[in-house]
Write a protein that holds these residues in place. Sequence first.
Motif, PDB file in Angstrom:
ATOM      1  N   GLU A 178      12.006 -22.649  19.557  1.00  0.00           N
ATOM      2  CA  GLU A 178      10.372 -22.857  19.610  1.00  0.00           C
ATOM      3  C   GLU A 178       9.866 -21.870  20.671  1.00  0.00           C
ATOM      4  OE1 GLU A 178       6.710 -25.662  19.652  1.00  0.00           O
ATOM      5  OE2 GLU A 178       8.548 -26.606  19.696  1.00  0.00           O
ATOM      6  N   ILE A 179       8.983 -21.042  20.427  1.00  0.00           N
ATOM      7  CA  ILE A 179       7.988 -20.342  21.494  1.00  0.00           C
ATOM      8  C   ILE A 179       6.817 -21.114  21.731  1.00  0.00           C
ATOM      9  CG2 ILE A 179       7.018 -18.185  21.976  1.00  0.00           C
ATOM     10  CD1 ILE A 179       8.860 -16.633  20.092  1.00  0.00           C
ATOM     11  N   PHE A 180       7.055 -22.032  22.917  1.00  0.00           N
ATOM     12  CA  PHE A 180       5.907 -23.127  23.165  1.00  0.00           C
ATOM     13  C   PHE A 180       5.039 -22.535  24.334  1.00  0.00           C
ATOM     14  CE2 PHE A 180       9.771 -24.052  25.452  1.00  0.00           C
ATOM     15  CZ  PHE A 180       9.307 -24.026  26.736  1.00  0.00           C
ATOM     16  N   ASP A 181       5.010 -21.369  24.570  1.00  0.00           N
ATOM     17  CA  ASP A 181       3.950 -20.801  25.711  1.00  0.00           C
ATOM     18  C   ASP A 181       3.700 -19.483  25.265  1.00  0.00           C
ATOM     19  OD1 ASP A 181       2.903 -19.678  27.933  1.00  0.00           O
ATOM     20  OD2 ASP A 181       4.747 -19.796  29.065  1.00  0.00           O
ATOM     21  N   GLU A 182       2.441 -19.059  25.169  1.00  0.00           N
ATOM     22  CA  GLU A 182       1.708 -17.993  24.978  1.00  0.00           C
ATOM     23  C   GLU A 182       2.377 -16.606  25.474  1.00  0.00           C
ATOM     24  OE1 GLU A 182      -2.784 -16.203  24.241  1.00  0.00           O
ATOM     25  OE2 GLU A 182      -2.213 -16.816  26.155  1.00  0.00           O
ATOM     26  N   ARG A 183       3.032 -16.808  26.739  1.00  0.00           N
ATOM     27  CA  ARG A 183       3.504 -15.836  27.598  1.00  0.00           C
ATOM     28  C   ARG A 183       4.956 -15.656  27.285  1.00  0.00           C
ATOM     29  NH1 ARG A 183      -0.092 -17.994  30.933  1.00  0.00           N
ATOM     30  NH2 ARG A 183       1.263 -19.588  31.198  1.00  0.00           N
ATOM     31  N   MET A 184       5.567 -16.506  26.317  1.00  0.00           N
ATOM     32  CA  MET A 184       7.256 -16.395  25.934  1.00  0.00           C
ATOM     33  C   MET A 184       7.187 -15.644  24.755  1.00  0.00           C
ATOM     34  SD  MET A 184       9.561 -19.632  25.285  1.00  0.00           S
ATOM     35  CE  MET A 184       9.361 -20.466  26.799  1.00  0.00           C
TER      36      MET A 184
ATOM     37  N   VAL B 183      -1.450  -7.299  28.255  1.00  0.00           N
ATOM     38  CA  VAL B 183      -0.600  -6.015  28.487  1.00  0.00           C
ATOM     39  C   VAL B 183      -0.348  -5.754  27.179  1.00  0.00           C
ATOM     40  CG1 VAL B 183       1.112  -4.939  29.560  1.00  0.00           C
ATOM     41  CG2 VAL B 183      -0.339  -6.545  30.771  1.00  0.00           C
ATOM     42  N   VAL B 184       0.268  -6.323  26.337  1.00  0.00           N
ATOM     43  CA  VAL B 184       0.729  -6.096  25.041  1.00  0.00           C
ATOM     44  C   VAL B 184      -0.361  -5.837  23.966  1.00  0.00           C
ATOM     45  CG1 VAL B 184       2.047  -6.689  23.097  1.00  0.00           C
ATOM     46  CG2 VAL B 184       2.811  -7.681  25.314  1.00  0.00           C
ATOM     47  N   ALA B 185      -1.324  -6.611  24.068  1.00  0.00           N
ATOM     48  CA  ALA B 185      -2.542  -6.073  23.325  1.00  0.00           C
ATOM     49  C   ALA B 185      -3.173  -4.884  23.724  1.00  0.00           C
ATOM     50  CB  ALA B 185      -3.547  -7.365  23.311  1.00  0.00           C
ATOM     51  N   ARG B 186      -3.338  -4.591  24.893  1.00  0.00           N
ATOM     52  CA  ARG B 186      -3.800  -3.347  25.586  1.00  0.00           C
ATOM     53  C   ARG B 186      -2.898  -2.300  24.860  1.00  0.00           C
ATOM     54  NH1 ARG B 186      -5.831  -5.771  29.991  1.00  0.00           N
ATOM     55  NH2 ARG B 186      -3.789  -5.359  31.241  1.00  0.00           N
ATOM     56  N   GLU B 187      -1.720  -2.291  24.903  1.00  0.00           N
ATOM     57  CA  GLU B 187      -0.678  -1.391  24.563  1.00  0.00           C
ATOM     58  C   GLU B 187      -0.702  -1.155  22.960  1.00  0.00           C
ATOM     59  OE1 GLU B 187       3.827  -0.648  25.320  1.00  0.00           O
ATOM     60  OE2 GLU B 187       3.330  -1.170  23.553  1.00  0.00           O
ATOM     61  N   ILE B 188      -1.088  -2.130  22.248  1.00  0.00           N
ATOM     62  CA  ILE B 188      -1.259  -1.932  20.951  1.00  0.00           C
ATOM     63  C   ILE B 188      -2.648  -1.286  20.522  1.00  0.00           C
ATOM     64  CG2 ILE B 188      -1.794  -3.319  18.610  1.00  0.00           C
ATOM     65  CD1 ILE B 188       0.326  -5.440  19.647  1.00  0.00           C
ATOM     66  N   GLY B 189      -3.627  -1.559  21.336  1.00  0.00           N
ATOM     67  CA  GLY B 189      -4.870  -1.128  21.051  1.00  0.00           C
ATOM     68  C   GLY B 189      -4.859   0.396  21.761  1.00  0.00           C
ATOM     69  N   GLU B 190      -3.976   0.857  22.307  1.00  0.00           N
ATOM     70  CA  GLU B 190      -3.759   2.391  22.780  1.00  0.00           C
ATOM     71  C   GLU B 190      -2.906   3.119  21.898  1.00  0.00           C
ATOM     72  OE1 GLU B 190      -2.373   2.137  26.800  1.00  0.00           O
ATOM     73  OE2 GLU B 190      -4.384   1.266  27.443  1.00  0.00           O
ATOM     74  N   THR B 191      -2.080   2.468  21.184  1.00  0.00           N
ATOM     75  CA  THR B 191      -0.995   3.105  20.033  1.00  0.00           C
ATOM     76  C   THR B 191      -1.137   2.861  18.640  1.00  0.00           C
ATOM     77  OG1 THR B 191       0.355   1.132  20.523  1.00  0.00           O
ATOM     78  CG2 THR B 191       0.776   3.113  21.820  1.00  0.00           C
TER      79      THR B 191
ATOM     80  N   ASP C  35      -2.978  -9.607  16.822  1.00  0.00           N
ATOM     81  CA  ASP C  35      -2.333 -10.657  16.844  1.00  0.00           C
ATOM     82  C   ASP C  35      -1.022 -10.539  16.009  1.00  0.00           C
ATOM     83  OD1 ASP C  35      -1.710 -13.503  17.483  1.00  0.00           O
ATOM     84  OD2 ASP C  35      -2.419 -14.278  15.898  1.00  0.00           O
ATOM     85  N   ASP C  36      -1.283 -10.288  14.881  1.00  0.00           N
ATOM     86  CA  ASP C  36      -0.347  -9.681  13.731  1.00  0.00           C
ATOM     87  C   ASP C  36       0.855  -8.758  14.360  1.00  0.00           C
ATOM     88  OD1 ASP C  36      -1.291 -11.378  12.027  1.00  0.00           O
ATOM     89  OD2 ASP C  36      -2.267  -9.578  10.610  1.00  0.00           O
ATOM     90  N   LYS C  37       0.264  -7.769  14.965  1.00  0.00           N
ATOM     91  CA  LYS C  37       0.919  -6.668  15.693  1.00  0.00           C
ATOM     92  C   LYS C  37       1.834  -7.510  16.625  1.00  0.00           C
ATOM     93  CE  LYS C  37      -0.565  -3.158  13.319  1.00  0.00           C
ATOM     94  NZ  LYS C  37       0.249  -2.412  12.236  1.00  0.00           N
ATOM     95  N   ILE C  38       1.671  -8.275  17.434  1.00  0.00           N
ATOM     96  CA  ILE C  38       2.100  -9.063  18.575  1.00  0.00           C
ATOM     97  C   ILE C  38       3.319  -9.713  17.832  1.00  0.00           C
ATOM     98  CG2 ILE C  38       2.056 -10.847  20.202  1.00  0.00           C
ATOM     99  CD1 ILE C  38      -0.779  -9.725  21.201  1.00  0.00           C
ATOM    100  N   GLU C  39       2.996 -10.392  16.775  1.00  0.00           N
ATOM    101  CA  GLU C  39       4.140 -11.133  15.894  1.00  0.00           C
ATOM    102  C   GLU C  39       5.242 -10.133  15.501  1.00  0.00           C
ATOM    103  OE1 GLU C  39       4.787 -14.463  15.824  1.00  0.00           O
ATOM    104  OE2 GLU C  39       3.181 -14.463  17.041  1.00  0.00           O
ATOM    105  N   THR C  40       4.621  -8.965  14.979  1.00  0.00           N
ATOM    106  CA  THR C  40       5.736  -7.933  14.691  1.00  0.00           C
ATOM    107  C   THR C  40       6.538  -7.455  15.806  1.00  0.00           C
ATOM    108  OG1 THR C  40       4.216  -7.175  13.181  1.00  0.00           O
ATOM    109  CG2 THR C  40       5.982  -5.682  13.440  1.00  0.00           C
ATOM    110  N   LYS C  41       5.654  -7.331  16.954  1.00  0.00           N
ATOM    111  CA  LYS C  41       6.554  -7.026  18.151  1.00  0.00           C
ATOM    112  C   LYS C  41       7.441  -7.977  18.563  1.00  0.00           C
ATOM    113  CE  LYS C  41       4.116  -3.801  20.949  1.00  0.00           C
ATOM    114  NZ  LYS C  41       4.953  -2.694  21.380  1.00  0.00           N
ATOM    115  N   LYS C  42       7.023  -9.336  18.513  1.00  0.00           N
ATOM    116  CA  LYS C  42       8.113 -10.234  18.760  1.00  0.00           C
ATOM    117  C   LYS C  42       9.445 -10.394  18.055  1.00  0.00           C
ATOM    118  CE  LYS C  42       5.017 -13.956  20.360  1.00  0.00           C
ATOM    119  NZ  LYS C  42       4.246 -14.976  19.959  1.00  0.00           N
TER     120      LYS C  42
END
Lengths: 72, 251
Positions: free
Chosen positions: B195-201, B127-135, B166-173
């Motif tokens: 530590e973030i040990f899960d992709e959904r975290m 969902v986050v990736a799609r949002e980045i793709g749209e914005t 992926d970079d943008k997701i890191e920035t979003k985190k």
Amino acid sequence: MAEVQKTASGGSLAEVVDRILDKGLVVDAWVTVSLVGIELLAVEARVVVASVETWLRYAEAVGLTAEAAEAA
Amino acid sequence: MKIYLYGTIPKQDAESWDPQGLKADIDGERAEVELLVHQGVGFLYSRVDLGGKLKATRKNVQAHSETLGELLDLTSTLAPVSFGAIVDDLKAVKKISSENKEILEDTLEKINHKVEYGVKTYWDPDVVAREIGETDRKVQKLKKKVQKGKVGDQYQATVEVGELIDDKIETKKEELRNTMLEYLTPVSDEWTSNEIFDERMAANLAFLLDRSSQDDFDKAMDSLGKSQPGYLTFKFSGPWPPFNFVDLELR
């Protein structure tokens, strides 16, 4: 609006394991009783955290919510 | 008999210590929780007979945590000992106390009247990736190029789009963490990131706060949730003994 869920401490094994296995005061140099199976438990707890999230998502996909599951 | 340690408490808690009949569960055996005060620091422990081994089973780990939870209710300040701290005798405890006196006192001072809360934030990375793709304009531009076949290597460019996201997701985190801190540091004294040990975290934070700030922390979590988009879920738990803030090795 994002969902906020509060759980009591100790309610989830993963939360417990995340803390008590490698955090807190450590007295390793003094310990005389050997601890068995620690790595396994740590890995298991993390797998459970990851899986439960996925399972809850699938359950939600078929119209169930985590609150309903807890109440049951 | 060996000594199974739970934690240390400061002098003022030691002076008013009352176990109120508390019985701990250690490997299926009921044990009394006792107190040893040495040079102003209190040590909570049970006498156990384990035959050389303690299994890190769910049951034993949960029991340790439950006893600590009850001890947290019986004290104002508790520095928890991690699971599996079993030493030979009370002489060893006294030695640990003497040789770490200063650091123990400093630690107890730091966590005086405080508890820990943990906050984990989850999202669906798709969902986050799609949002980045749209914005995100850079992502959109590169995506268009790929779709129109205006790139040398289609595969390479597609991977690049994914990498960019992926970079943008890191920035979003990072942004998310900062937002969480904006809401939660005014109602806490210290925080730490785990530590973030899960992709959904998306975030995994722990906070140290005064016992009297717990209602404020609840409210701040509510406000945080209200301020954030629906694809995020905040899960918080507490009060815990401050495991994340007494993370040190005693020699």
